[in-house]
Write an enzyme that holds these catalytic residues in place. Structure first.
Site: not given
Ligand code: BDP
Length: 674
Positions: A371, A292, A399
């Site tokens: 996720d 990401e 989340e």
């Molecule tokens: C996702 C989240 C994000 C996190 C990412 C992670 O939306 O904010 O940075 O995981 O685990 O679920 O790195």
């Protein structure tokens, strides 16, 4: 609010003074040499005794004790403790964190080989309450199943323009920082106490997405980390840090962060020795690389083993570890290309590297392959790394499970994950350790939703002993938090919380398909929110059916990442468990589930039923108003209103969406918006 006053308004969470009544009303003998953790034990006992009329004794010859807390190796043991010690020594060693409890006669004896074990033993007595002092107790020896039980904070030092002070935080600001500045650590000290009582012994203090200011915690802001470590040390908790893979460039001014470059390796070695000079018991690094938008070894044509091992080499001389996250996937997918599948990514990247990681690298794998959804398969990576230490990562911050506005007790989900059997061993047996993203902030109730505290407690307890029954763990939390808990309140809390995860699942995305949330915020329904996006989280609903084909026969081939029998169980819709059907298969709306209902009717029924159950939760909570402090009751009541509103919104979006797509009406004729 950065003064001790803030603690006056802070909800005590589990372990209010009342939880120590049974201890504090007795004569307690503490036999242990002073030290930071033993001092914590003494302070707890002294505080309780001052409140409830008991006495603290330190002289081992005192013979009127009703409770003895004894550290072996601290000189000659009082005779009751000596007998227990003899019995303990015939079994497996207790280790640094284990303890034994017995009540051979009229004295309850807690014995430990290390100070942290003594602290855990004290908290165990608090959990038992008066039962610790009743009758005769055979010896029970307790040791943690996992040596490290860790929470990751996704806290930012600066306020991030999109994510705020805490990324995915639903409990106010950070307990460590506010707008770039470190905060008063009184609350962190209380946090350490709660964590120790739940069995957590490590935390990482900053966000895995490491922005410019956070990166500097490794260098010129290191003293802030040292201050946090100093406050948590007396609770047996070690501190870790999320670092940027590009640190040698962004902090050191080097032209590269190539993990095989000698100057880069030297930079890490120097940075790490400075960390250990400031924090001798520093735990290590957490790294989100090539994920990401974070930098990583791919930028230099290196593997993730090269990347992780470079940092591990710097930490090894000091006993530190690298938690290297396996959350690596392409977040710029082309949704038109059906062959891509985000669920496959971690296994594709990491399974071939098994055996190549240094001993002090721990591969940190999210429990599911996508996720942190309310329902997904267990990640096949966990079962594919026989020669690598794996930490299973859970998400206590909610989340995707209601963001601490919905009641969603996650113990049963985690328990299912931990008990999932790969070929011969369960996830709990395979995992070297357990890690979770914390749900705590500077909210007076700690976790926004007062009942979300139970998730934090349950994480610690299940990490200590994955075989615990999650409802029994919830009951412990209820006893400690609402001490003394009147039985109507206990009954209502169980009714509201025990199955709240499955209630949440019932009114949100169906049958494991996941997402369908508002993009960005991840709260509330948006069925097509991610459907044509680049993040790779799709449901593929059309007029005939719904679900992601992840089979080998006709789909992305993800089922092939599982060992037998799962690769075959998941491959066919006939053997795939219904709750994961749409995670693995694209099926017609008329596909019949084991319940005898069609997929479409299941969607309608669960969504109507889910809302009805949330309405019932709200009713039960209203009935117990007299048993709960007013502020706490009001906060939960207000959030239950929001949960009813949100669940209704989910129901209507999902039902309408699938009614429009399929054209199949509800067999029971309930109102669905056309
Ligand atoms: C996702 C989240 C994000 C996190 C990412 C992670 O939306 O904010 O940075 O995981 O685990 O679920 O790195």
């Amino acid at each position: 609010d950065d003064n001790p006053e803030q603690l006056m308004t802070l909800d005590p969470a589990w372990l209010p003074a009342e939880a120590f009544r049974a201890i504090g009303a007795r004569r307690v003998l503490v036999c242990a040499e002073d030290g930071p953790v033993v001092d914590t034990v003494l302070a707890e006992v002294a505080r309780a005794c001052a409140r409830y009329g008991g006495q603290v004794h330190r002289d081992p010859s005192f013979d009127g004790a009703q409770l003895m807390l004894v550290l072996t190796g601290s000189g000659s043991l009082p005779s009751a403790a000596g007998d227990v010690a003899a019995e303990v020594s015939s079994g497996e060693p207790l280790g640094e964190e284990g303890y034994a409890l017995a009540r051979p006669g009229g004295t309850t004896v807690v014995l430990a080989d290390g100070p942290v074990g003594l602290l855990y033993g004290l908290f165990h007595v608090a959990r038992l309450g008066t039962a610790a002092f009743d009758g005769w107790h055979p010896l029970e020896a307790r040791r943690p199943a996992k040596p490290r039980r860790m929470l990751d904070h996704w806290d930012n030092v600066d306020v991030h323009p999109v994510m705020g002070q805490v990324e995915r935080g639903y409990a106010g600001g950070s307990i460590f920082w506010r707008a770039g500045q470190p905060r008063d650590l009184a609350r962190v000290r209380e946090y350490g106490r709660l964590l120790a009582a739940a069995g957590v012994n490590a935390i990482s203090v900053n966000n895995v997405n490491v922005h410019a200011t956070e990166a500097r915690l490794l260098t010129d802001r290191l003293h802030q980390v040292a201050a946090i470590a100093a406050v948590l040390r007396p609770y047996g908790i070690r501190v870790h840090l999320s670092v940027s893979f590009a640190s040698p460039m962004v902090l050191g001014g080097l032209p590269t962060a190539d993990p095989l470059d000698a100057s880069v390796r030297q930079w890490w070695a120097d940075a790490v020795s400075a960390v250990y000079a400031a924090i001798p018991d520093f735990g290590g690094f957490v790294v989100k690389a090539d994920s990401e938008g974070q930098p990583g070894p791919f930028g230099y044509g290196r593997t993730h083993a090269d990347g992780a091992n470079a940092l591990a080499a710097a930490l090894a001389p000091f006993g530190g570890v690298v938690h290297w996250r396996a959350f690596v996937y392409n977040h710029h997918q082309d949704w038109r290309d059906r062959s891509t599948d985000r669920a496959r990514a971690a296994h594709d990247h990491f399974a071939p590297l098994d055996g190549q990681f240094a001993d002090n690298v721990i591969l940190q794998v999210k429990y599911g392959p996508v996720d942190f959804q309310a329902r997904e398969a267990v990640s096949p990576v966990i079962g594919a790394m026989a020669s690598t230490a794996v930490a299973v990562e859970l998400q206590v911050t909610q989340e995707y499970t209601g963001q601490q506005r919905h009641v969603c007790y996650l113990g049963p989900l985690w328990s299912w994950v931990l008990g999932f059997p790969f070929s011969r061993r369960t996830v709990a047996e395979v995992a070297a350790e357990l890690v979770a993203v914390s749900n705590v902030g500077d909210d007076p109730f700690w976790t926004g939703h007062p009942l979300a505290q139970a998730n934090l407690y349950a994480f610690g307890r299940l990490a200590w002993d994955p075989s615990l029954d999650p409802v029994a763990v919830l009951d412990e939390w209820i006893s400690l938090t609402f001490a003394p808990c009147p039985s109507p309140l206990r009954a209502a809390l169980h009714e509201i919380m025990d199955s709240s995860w499955s209630v949440y699942e019932s009114y949100t995305a169906p049958l494991g398909v996941g997402f369908m949330v508002d993009p960005g915020s991840h709260y509330g329904p948006s069925v097509d929110g991610y459907e044509y996006s680049r993040w790779g989280t799709y449901h593929f609903a059309d007029r005939d059916g719904v679900g992601v084909d992840r089979t080998r026969a006709s789909g992305t081939g993800f089922t092939g990442q599982f060992p037998p029998p799962w690769r075959d169980v998941y491959e066919s819709p006939d053997s795939c468990p219904d709750e994961l059907l749409l995670f693995f298969h694209h099926v017609p709306y008329t596909h019949v589930l084991r319940s005898g209902l069609s997929v479409i009717q299941h969607i309608y029924d669960t969504h109507f039923d889910g809302v009805a159950r949330v309405v019932q939760m709200r009713r039960r909570w209203a009935e117990v108003a007299d048993f709960v402090g007013q502020a706490r009751h009001a906060r939960v009541a207000e959030l239950l209103d929001e949960q009813v509103r949100s669940a209704t919104e989910w129901r209507d979006h999902i039902n309408t969406y699938f009614y429009r797509k399929s054209g199949i009406p509800d067999a029971r004729g309930r109102r669905i918006y056309a």
